[in-house]
Scaffold this motif. Structure first.
Motif, short mmCIF file in Angstrom:
data_model
loop_
_atom_site.label_atom_id
_atom_site.label_comp_id
_atom_site.label_asym_id
_atom_site.label_seq_id
_atom_site.Cartn_x
_atom_site.Cartn_y
_atom_site.Cartn_z
N GLY A 70 -21.40 63.41 -28.16
CA GLY A 70 -21.17 64.79 -28.53
C GLY A 70 -20.67 64.67 -29.88
N ARG A 71 -20.08 66.08 -30.15
CA ARG A 71 -19.56 66.04 -31.50
C ARG A 71 -18.29 65.43 -31.59
NH1 ARG A 71 -17.16 70.36 -32.54
NH2 ARG A 71 -17.46 70.59 -34.90
N HIS A 72 -18.05 65.05 -33.01
CA HIS A 72 -16.94 63.84 -33.05
C HIS A 72 -15.85 64.49 -33.81
CE1 HIS A 72 -20.46 60.94 -32.63
NE2 HIS A 72 -19.90 61.21 -31.43
N ALA A 73 -15.51 65.72 -33.52
CA ALA A 73 -14.38 66.63 -34.10
C ALA A 73 -13.14 65.66 -33.88
CB ALA A 73 -14.29 67.79 -33.89
N ASP A 74 -12.19 65.69 -34.67
CA ASP A 74 -10.96 64.99 -34.27
C ASP A 74 -9.84 66.03 -35.46
OD1 ASP A 74 -8.59 63.34 -34.13
OD2 ASP A 74 -9.37 61.80 -35.51
N SER A 75 -8.96 66.63 -34.43
CA SER A 75 -7.93 67.48 -35.22
C SER A 75 -6.62 66.70 -35.61
CB SER A 75 -7.41 68.48 -34.03
OG SER A 75 -6.84 67.70 -32.99
N ARG A 76 -6.61 65.45 -35.38
CA ARG A 76 -5.64 64.55 -35.85
C ARG A 76 -4.24 65.00 -35.36
NH1 ARG A 76 -6.78 61.61 -40.69
NH2 ARG A 76 -8.87 61.76 -41.59
N THR A 77 -4.25 65.78 -34.47
CA THR A 77 -3.01 66.19 -33.73
C THR A 77 -2.76 64.82 -32.52
OG1 THR A 77 -4.27 67.60 -32.37
CG2 THR A 77 -3.20 68.45 -34.18
N PRO A 78 -1.60 64.71 -32.30
CA PRO A 78 -1.44 63.53 -31.25
C PRO A 78 -2.00 64.17 -29.63
CG PRO A 78 0.47 64.03 -32.43
CD PRO A 78 -0.24 65.14 -33.01
N ALA A 79 -2.74 63.25 -29.34
CA ALA A 79 -3.25 63.65 -27.85
C ALA A 79 -3.50 62.27 -27.12
CB ALA A 79 -4.58 64.16 -28.04
N ALA A 80 -3.58 62.51 -25.86
CA ALA A 80 -3.66 61.28 -24.94
C ALA A 80 -4.80 60.66 -25.34
CB ALA A 80 -3.52 61.68 -23.58
N ARG A 81 -4.98 59.29 -25.38
CA ARG A 81 -6.11 58.48 -25.72
C ARG A 81 -6.47 57.52 -24.29
NH1 ARG A 81 -6.62 57.46 -31.63
NH2 ARG A 81 -5.20 58.75 -32.52
N GLN A 82 -7.75 57.46 -24.11
CA GLN A 82 -8.11 56.64 -22.84
C GLN A 82 -8.05 55.15 -23.55
OE1 GLN A 82 -8.67 57.11 -19.42
NE2 GLN A 82 -8.36 55.01 -19.20
N VAL A 83 -7.52 54.14 -22.91
CA VAL A 83 -7.57 52.61 -23.16
C VAL A 83 -8.07 51.92 -21.90
CG1 VAL A 83 -6.20 50.66 -23.92
CG2 VAL A 83 -5.58 52.95 -24.82
N TYR A 84 -8.92 51.12 -22.14
CA TYR A 84 -9.46 50.34 -21.21
C TYR A 84 -9.30 48.71 -21.50
CZ TYR A 84 -12.14 54.23 -19.24
OH TYR A 84 -12.56 55.47 -18.86
N ALA A 85 -8.90 47.85 -20.75
CA ALA A 85 -9.07 46.43 -20.68
C ALA A 85 -10.05 45.89 -19.67
CB ALA A 85 -7.79 45.86 -20.90
N ALA A 86 -11.01 45.04 -19.94
CA ALA A 86 -11.80 44.54 -18.95
C ALA A 86 -12.06 42.94 -19.14
CB ALA A 86 -13.18 45.33 -19.10
N HIS A 87 -11.73 42.24 -18.22
CA HIS A 87 -12.03 40.87 -18.21
C HIS A 87 -13.35 40.38 -17.30
CE1 HIS A 87 -10.87 36.73 -18.76
NE2 HIS A 87 -11.08 36.49 -17.49
N THR A 88 -14.30 39.52 -18.05
CA THR A 88 -15.80 39.54 -17.45
C THR A 88 -15.97 38.08 -16.94
OG1 THR A 88 -16.43 38.80 -19.59
CG2 THR A 88 -16.64 41.04 -19.33
N LEU A 89 -15.00 37.36 -16.71
CA LEU A 89 -15.45 36.14 -15.87
C LEU A 89 -15.86 36.32 -14.44
CD1 LEU A 89 -12.88 33.38 -16.99
CD2 LEU A 89 -15.48 33.40 -17.57
N PRO A 90 -17.04 35.90 -14.10
CA PRO A 90 -17.39 36.30 -12.61
C PRO A 90 -16.32 35.61 -11.81
CG PRO A 90 -19.02 34.93 -13.95
CD PRO A 90 -18.04 35.09 -14.80
N GLY A 91 -16.25 36.31 -10.70
CA GLY A 91 -15.38 36.04 -9.78
C GLY A 91 -13.79 36.35 -10.04
N ARG A 92 -13.37 36.68 -11.33
CA ARG A 92 -12.31 36.95 -11.89
C ARG A 92 -12.12 38.04 -12.60
NH1 ARG A 92 -10.32 31.86 -15.11
NH2 ARG A 92 -8.66 33.21 -15.52
#
Length: 313
Positions: A70-92
């Motif tokens: 969608g629109r990529h507005a950024d108010s530059r005010t502190p806000a919660a951000r989503q973070v993901y970490a993902a490991h991709t080895l099969p079975g692990r």
């Protein structure tokens, strides 16, 4: 208007063995516009971006920025951000999720541990928890890096979001602009090219069942390019589509020829011969350059099952 993606498609350039390599992905939500090198040319502090690049170098971790379609507005005010970490080895494999207010907290992570598939410090530093939502569909939309990613990626991301796909995000860079629209699907880490919304919905449905769709697949980011091509070739040859069933356990040789050993969870093994060729005729590898090139392609020469003979006692 000719683009690198139309040229690649018209020349029927193969997709297998073209995915970005990363055993672990670290994804940080960053609203607003992105430059060509997004970690240092976005509304993220460029000094922080450089520090994150340095911290991840050589660890097997690949960092990318994400934002909602969608629109990529950024108010530059502190806000919660989503973070993901993902490991991709099969079975692990795993995906961990956290929300943060200070992106600099990522510098406290143990990147070497993340690359090895250990998320304890990620959990401790960021208060992360296992991600239990829909599969993540990360669509490359960074037009500053290549216009095809914006022209083709942004409409795809918007269409998926409108279809109710809750796990869809725009992402800064997945490599292979000429295969736009491109996407990476987590948790299993398979990348796709020339993606259309209906095909992506099928991919996501299969991921929920723990299965891999090979049509349009560029490979698993867990493996180097010869391994990506070899694993997909074995899947096609034996009709094995369970995501965690196959793993690349050995790669011998060097360009332009490798012997890759692919193992099944049930003990079967295959020797796959992969040869590096040059895509011909020369074509634009990116819309960001006028230079024609012959990108490397991974051609599977042979798939042979290895027969294990039990020794008589």
């Amino acid at each position: 208007m000719s683009t690198c993606s139309t040229a690649s498609q018209e020349l029927d350039e193969p997709l297998a063995g073209t995915a970005a390599t990363a055993r672990t992905w670290l994804l940080l939500e960053q609203p607003g516009p992105w430059g060509a090198k997004a970690l240092t040319s976005s509304h993220l502090d460029p000094a922080l971006g450089r520090a994150l690049e340095a911290a991840a170098k050589g660890t097997g971790v690949r960092i990318a920025l994400i934002r909602r379609p969608g629109r990529h507005a950024d108010s530059r005010t502190p806000a919660a951000r989503q973070v993901y970490a993902a490991h991709t080895l099969p079975g692990r494999g795993w995906v961990q999720s956290a929300t943060i207010r200070e992106p600099k907290d990522l510098l406290d992570l143990d990147f070497a541990a993340l690359g090895r598939g250990e998320h304890r410090t990620f959990d401790a530093v960021l208060g992360a928890r296992p991600y239990t939502g829909d599969p993540l569909a990360l669509v490359c939309t960074n037009g500053k890096r290549d216009r095809c990613c914006a022209l083709l990626g942004r409409p795809l991301a918007a269409e998926l979001a409108a279809s109710g796909v809750e796990g869809v995000w725009e992402v800064t860079h997945l490599g292979g602009h000429r295969f736009s629209p491109t996407l990476l699907v987590l948790p299993h880490g398979y990348a796709y090219g020339r993606a259309e919304a209906q095909a992506v919905l099928h991919v996501l449905h299969s991921v929920r069942q723990g299965r891999v769709v090979v049509d349009g697949c560029r490979g698993s980011s867990a493996w180097e390019r010869p391994g990506q091509a070899a694993e997909l070739a074995v899947r096609t040859a034996v009709g094995e589509y369970a995501a965690d069933a196959l793993a690349v356990v050995a790669t011998r040789g060097a360009a332009p020829r490798w012997e890759v050993t692919v193992a099944h969870a049930d003990g079967r093994r295959w020797r796959v011969v992969v040869a590096q060729g040059a895509a011909a005729p020369p074509r634009p590898e990116s819309c960001g350059t006028s230079i024609l090139g012959s990108p490397a392609r991974m051609d599977v020469v042979e798939v042979r099952e290895l027969v294990t003979t039990a020794l008589a006692s």
